[in-house]
Design a protein around this motif. Sequence first.
Motif, PDB file in Angstrom:
ATOM      1  N   GLU A  18      -5.545  42.734 -43.209  1.00 23.09           N
ATOM      2  CA  GLU A  18      -5.841  43.059 -42.294  1.00 23.09           C
ATOM      3  C   GLU A  18      -6.365  41.479 -41.483  1.00 23.09           C
ATOM      4  OE1 GLU A  18      -7.082  48.007 -43.286  1.00 23.09           O
ATOM      5  OE2 GLU A  18      -8.339  46.631 -42.647  1.00 23.09           O
ATOM      6  N   ASP A  54      -0.587  45.036 -34.697  1.00 28.37           N
ATOM      7  CA  ASP A  54      -1.415  46.509 -34.255  1.00 28.37           C
ATOM      8  C   ASP A  54      -1.027  46.830 -32.869  1.00 28.37           C
ATOM      9  OD1 ASP A  54      -1.443  49.034 -34.334  1.00 28.37           O
ATOM     10  OD2 ASP A  54      -2.854  48.788 -35.930  1.00 28.37           O
ATOM     11  N   THR A  55      -2.212  45.526 -32.350  1.00 27.45           N
ATOM     12  CA  THR A  55      -2.410  45.719 -31.200  1.00 27.45           C
ATOM     13  C   THR A  55      -2.847  43.678 -30.367  1.00 27.45           C
ATOM     14  OG1 THR A  55      -5.241  45.628 -31.734  1.00 27.45           O
ATOM     15  CG2 THR A  55      -3.882  47.849 -31.308  1.00 27.45           C
ATOM     16  N   GLU A  82       3.111  52.516 -41.421  1.00 30.24           N
ATOM     17  CA  GLU A  82       3.229  52.044 -39.616  1.00 30.24           C
ATOM     18  C   GLU A  82       3.670  53.158 -39.211  1.00 30.24           C
ATOM     19  OE1 GLU A  82       1.353  49.660 -38.548  1.00 30.24           O
ATOM     20  OE2 GLU A  82       0.079  48.862 -40.056  1.00 30.24           O
ATOM     21  N   VAL A  86       4.502  51.321 -33.602  1.00 29.32           N
ATOM     22  CA  VAL A  86       4.197  49.656 -34.205  1.00 29.32           C
ATOM     23  C   VAL A  86       5.815  49.439 -34.728  1.00 29.32           C
ATOM     24  CG1 VAL A  86       2.780  48.411 -35.742  1.00 29.32           C
ATOM     25  CG2 VAL A  86       1.831  50.315 -34.504  1.00 29.32           C
TER      26      VAL A  86
END
Length: 104
Positions: A18, A54-55, A82, A86
Amino acid sequence: MDINVINRKENPLLNRIEIEFECEYPEEGTPKLLDVKHKLVAMEDSSNDLLVVDTMKPSYGVSKAEGFAKIYDSVEKLNEIEPAAVISKNEEPEVEEVEEEAEE
């Protein structure tokens, strides 16, 4: 466009890495998500199929955005975990085949 990785964390439970990042774009408009994805793929030496952004949230009045991306171990895990939204926003646009007409 410059991307700075703020935090990089391995998540073995979900078989992914991540990444929290900050994107600066002082002399251009807000970059498209796929442009950021391509740059992150190059920076992390990953594959387009394994990384999803993701964002990405632009800051008001500043040429800066903060985002969150994930690099999976396999495409199967990515598709399993996911959400479809996305995955679809991270897909490459299909190239339309242009039929060439033969000129006589």
